[in-house]
Design an enzyme around this catalytic site. Sequence first.
Site, PDB file in Angstrom:
ATOM      1  N   ASP A 201       9.411  13.030   2.921  1.00 28.78           N
ATOM      2  CA  ASP A 201      10.096  12.126   4.356  1.00 28.78           C
ATOM      3  C   ASP A 201      11.689  12.505   4.340  1.00 28.78           C
ATOM      4  O   ASP A 201      12.549  12.138   3.045  1.00 28.78           O
ATOM      5  CB  ASP A 201       9.591  11.110   4.616  1.00 28.78           C
ATOM      6  N   LYS A 202      12.042  12.543   5.373  1.00 30.16           N
ATOM      7  CA  LYS A 202      13.892  13.005   5.586  1.00 30.16           C
ATOM      8  C   LYS A 202      13.994  11.958   5.479  1.00 30.16           C
ATOM      9  O   LYS A 202      15.210  12.218   4.181  1.00 30.16           O
ATOM     10  CB  LYS A 202      13.654  13.074   7.137  1.00 30.16           C
TER      11      LYS A 202
END
Length: 319
Positions: free
Chosen positions: A138-139
Amino acid sequence: MTQQIQLSAQVTDEQAGQRLDQVAAELFPDFSRSRLQTWIKRGELTVNGQPRKPREKVIGGESLTIDAELEPEQSWEPQPIDLDIVHEDEHLLLINKPAGLVVHPAAGNRDSTLLNALLHHAPELATLPRAGIVHRIDKDTTGLLVVAKTLKAHASLVSQLQEKTAFREYEAIVQGVMTGGGKVDEPIGRHPTQRTRQAVTHSGKPAVTHYRLIERFRAHTHIRVQLETGRTHQIRVHMAHIQYPLLGDPTYGGRLRIPKGATAELVEALRQFKRQALHARKLGVEHPATGEYCEWEVPLPEDFRDMIKVLRDDVASDQ
């Protein structure tokens, strides 16, 4: 940029009676079946020099020949974004991803992603699916990502991830004090009403997460996590499901928990930690070229280390 592919192989007697696309997948394992089917339909993968259909049967002894061009998968733009490269050779690229960097372009993040950075670093990746990216984090999760640099490496890494032979270990800080390690074996799928979220749901895909304790604090626990599967947001969803959501998780974290009598330093640190406390620390795969098992490890990022120190100091102040 295009890459010319010219290869030949002979159908064995044991493969007689099988479909052409199935035999092609066995003889040319560096390429995906969908890519081989496309080449067959275009006449770029021929049988004894003649075009055939993917479902036609082979009789054994035929010569399969590929004469095709690998074209860029999509028109993504290379961008000069700094990369923390942990390892690179002709086949693999290991990246230590910082928080805030999106892995792949999508709605709302069309550029300035890891993929754009990879294309600038190694333009030849344009001919690979997703520029060689075989898995994501994830970011706002930090840590290790492996990227394939050749079609053979891509096929190998995808297979290892699907067959659960790749090793992935994370570290996380969760809210709540755990009494011991354990396993979460619950299917994960899209949330029934909130489409941007994932959830434990009976209609989801199998997902297994193992966790064990590293250190306990007054209201938090530092844990080590291993994945058997790689579902979207898996660790975040599973930890929230067992009532130990990740510290700082804006989607699944719920209400911020501040221990009674916490130091002012801890209160401030907890309020300022705006991302999920999750770090992909170790990654191990069988090297696509040598077959040897290789493992890499990267240290915790500074904000994660700082948070652990503040949590320890808070425990010490209470004694």
